[in-house]
Scaffold this motif. Structure first.
Motif, short mmCIF file in Angstrom:
data_model
loop_
_atom_site.label_atom_id
_atom_site.label_comp_id
_atom_site.label_asym_id
_atom_site.label_seq_id
_atom_site.Cartn_x
_atom_site.Cartn_y
_atom_site.Cartn_z
N PRO A 181 -14.56 -1.99 -31.69
CA PRO A 181 -14.38 -1.31 -32.98
C PRO A 181 -15.61 -0.52 -33.42
O PRO A 181 -15.48 0.59 -33.95
N ASN A 182 -16.81 -1.08 -33.19
CA ASN A 182 -18.03 -0.35 -33.53
C ASN A 182 -18.16 0.92 -32.69
O ASN A 182 -18.57 1.97 -33.19
N MET A 183 -17.82 0.81 -31.40
CA MET A 183 -17.92 1.98 -30.52
C MET A 183 -16.99 3.09 -31.00
O MET A 183 -17.33 4.26 -31.01
N LYS A 184 -15.80 2.68 -31.39
CA LYS A 184 -14.81 3.64 -31.90
C LYS A 184 -15.31 4.27 -33.21
O LYS A 184 -15.20 5.47 -33.43
N ARG A 185 -15.83 3.42 -34.07
CA ARG A 185 -16.28 3.89 -35.39
C ARG A 185 -17.44 4.88 -35.26
O ARG A 185 -17.50 5.88 -35.97
#
Lengths: 143, 110
Positions: free
Chosen positions: A113-117
């Motif tokens: 999720p952090n990578m996507k964000r």
């Protein structure tokens, strides 16, 4: 687009405690190339999450960083177990990390999720039993 | 406020302070590294009980002004060396994380 600058890193899967070396190196390189602080932070944090994922789940892998003036691309490729259910893996809080990894402060289920964000575009190519390649693109703001 | 002033006023122990003049922009408390990287702002003091090597990479990437290890948790000499190499201010509070964060908040409000 001008000629890109490319960096390649081997991510050592054996050495969990020093994981993150490549991302820290990329942060320094981007700083030397005079990118803005926000872009540097987004790229290096997203890459670190990916690097940690490769060490935890796939015994390491390869990282390529391609830098243009207006765009940065990070490609993380491993030959690990693959991700059986990508949409589940993308959910905040979902993690398959083991207890010893969690005790170090990882395995919160926030990596993907952090990578996507932090990236502007993220693509996951994964085959169970063969490996995973994550491609993240970051648009560099003008000015 | 500079990190060196904050450390002095709150009675934190300095393990190493390569950048004493960095301005503290606020604080973030947490031990789960992905949360810290995702949420801590550049210039924040990061309060944690984690003392493994990975905190140095996280501190560098998140761009925090200092790592403040709370509860007087044990810190390996190797971590101090890493902090020195990576120019990270590494401090230690004898107080738990809540009390440490509360003191930071009060000081920044002044």
């Amino acid at each position: 687009m001008s000629e890109p600058i490319q960096f390649h890193f081997n991510i050592d899967g054996e050495d969990f405690t020093s994981a993150g070396k490549a991302s820290v190196q990329v942060k320094k390189l981007l700083r030397q190339l005079s990118f803005d602080a926000d872009t540097i932070r987004r790229v290096s944090v997203a890459m670190y999450e990916g690097e940690i994922n490769m060490v935890i789940h796939a015994n390491g892998g390869q990282a390529d960083v391609i830098v243009w003036d207006e765009k940065i691309e990070v490609i993380l490729a491993d030959t690990g177990p693959g991700i059986p259910d990508v949409s589940l893996a993308m959910q905040e809080g979902f993690s398959t990390a083991k207890e010893n990894i969690r005790s170090l402060g990882f395995g919160a289920g926030m990596g993907l999720p952090n990578m996507k964000r932090y990236s502007d575009d993220m693509k996951i190519d994964t085959v169970v039993g063969e490996g995973t390649t994550v491609t993240m693109s970051f648009t560099v703001p003008e000015g | 406020m500079k990190i060196s002033e904050m450390a002095q006023q709150l009675g934190w122990e300095t393990l190493i302070m390569p950048d004493p003049d960095v301005e503290v922009t606020g604080g973030y408390a947490g031990d789960l590294l992905s949360w810290v990287m995702g949420r801590a702002q550049a210039g924040n003091v990061w309060m944690t009980i984690m003392t493994n090597r990975n905190i140095m990479a996280v501190a560098t990437l998140a761009g925090v002004s200092a790592v403040v290890v709370t509860e007087h948790a044990e810190i390996d000499g190797e971590i101090v060396k890493l902090a020195e190499e990576q120019d990270i201010n590494l401090l230690r509070s004898a107080q738990p994380t809540f009390e440490t964060a509360y003191a930071v908040g009060k000081l920044l409000e002044k």
